[in-house]
Design a protein around this motif. Structure first.
Motif, PDB file in Angstrom:
ATOM      1  N   ARG A   1      -4.974   0.216   6.336  1.00 46.48           N
ATOM      2  CA  ARG A   1      -5.501   1.513   5.498  1.00 46.48           C
ATOM      3  C   ARG A   1      -6.580   1.876   6.096  1.00 46.48           C
ATOM      4  O   ARG A   1      -6.518   3.087   6.279  1.00 46.48           O
ATOM      5  CB  ARG A   1      -5.728   0.990   4.066  1.00 46.48           C
TER       6      ARG A   1
ATOM      7  N   MET B   1       0.895  -1.297  -0.044  1.00 41.03           N
ATOM      8  CA  MET B   1      -0.103  -0.104  -0.221  1.00 41.03           C
ATOM      9  C   MET B   1       0.626   1.076   0.075  1.00 41.03           C
ATOM     10  O   MET B   1       1.882   1.319   0.695  1.00 41.03           O
ATOM     11  CB  MET B   1      -0.874  -0.020   1.315  1.00 41.03           C
ATOM     12  N   SER B   2       0.545   2.011  -0.725  1.00 37.62           N
ATOM     13  CA  SER B   2       1.204   3.376  -0.570  1.00 37.62           C
ATOM     14  C   SER B   2       0.576   4.463   0.039  1.00 37.62           C
ATOM     15  O   SER B   2      -0.480   4.347   0.663  1.00 37.62           O
ATOM     16  CB  SER B   2       0.829   4.164  -2.220  1.00 37.62           C
TER      17      SER B   2
ATOM     18  N   ASP C   1      -3.571  11.779   5.326  1.00 40.34           N
ATOM     19  CA  ASP C   1      -2.625  11.210   4.351  1.00 40.34           C
ATOM     20  C   ASP C   1      -1.426  10.868   5.242  1.00 40.34           C
ATOM     21  O   ASP C   1      -1.197  11.570   6.110  1.00 40.34           O
ATOM     22  CB  ASP C   1      -2.203  12.136   3.466  1.00 40.34           C
TER      23      ASP C   1
ATOM     24  N   GLU D   1      -1.988   6.876  -0.576  1.00 42.17           N
ATOM     25  CA  GLU D   1      -3.356   6.700  -0.441  1.00 42.17           C
ATOM     26  C   GLU D   1      -3.992   7.125   0.982  1.00 42.17           C
ATOM     27  O   GLU D   1      -3.314   6.721   1.881  1.00 42.17           O
ATOM     28  CB  GLU D   1      -3.632   5.170  -0.719  1.00 42.17           C
TER      29      GLU D   1
END
Length: 172
Positions: free
Chosen positions: A105, A1-2, A151, A5
């Protein structure tokens, strides 16, 4: 996962508790609380957020709220029962959230007032639409929740870094 995102946190207050002759930590849900917890679970599924992790207070009423709410989910997230949520301040809750692994996330935290509402206020540097106005007008009644987004990494979560996206309470 970035890390680019956005991450989402749902801050979910336990449903209405009963007042039997037990310690505060051992208070169970009232009948209305059981109904509201299931409705809140359905409403949480309507958000479309796929939760990776649930952090739930060890108090009886929060565990019961989560058990009823999560039954409405298409997929149950990993759940960690965390005693530090009970009677936690917003700062203590931020410190706990800072420990979240970066592969998570979306997270739901099931806790208590005044900590949950205080955390929503402290984290939210801005609000989308009328979510902030509704939360401040209604307060944070039993079974209410907010969705905030931010973020960055979990370690970077601090006051004012999130956006309040949604607010829901049983009488909404």
């Amino acid at each position: 996962m970035s890390v680019a995102e956005p991450r989402r946190i749902v801050l979910f207050r336990h449903a209405k508790a009963d007042w039997p002759q037990v310690t505060d930590h051992e208070r169970p849900l009232a009948e209305r609380g059981r109904k509201d917890a299931a409705v809140a679970g359905h409403r949480l599924t309507d958000t479309g957020i796929p939760f990776d992790l649930a952090l739930c207070s060890t108090a009886v009423r929060t565990r019961e709220t989560w058990k009823l709410a999560v039954q409405e989910f298409p997929q149950r997230p990993k759940t960690v029962y965390e005693e530090r949520i009970y009677e936690a301040t917003p700062g203590e809750l931020i410190a706990l959230l800072n420990e979240t692994p970066d592969d998570v996330r979306n997270l739901v935290l099931i806790g208590h007032n005044p900590g949950v509402q205080g955390l929503a206020d402290v984290l939210s540097g801005q609000a989308a639409g009328d979510a902030g106005e509704r939360m401040h007008r209604r307060g944070f009644p039993a079974a209410a929740f907010v969705v905030v987004s931010f973020d960055g990494t979990w370690k970077s979560l601090e006051p004012g870094t999130a956006t309040l996206l949604d607010y829901w309470a049983p009488s909404e």
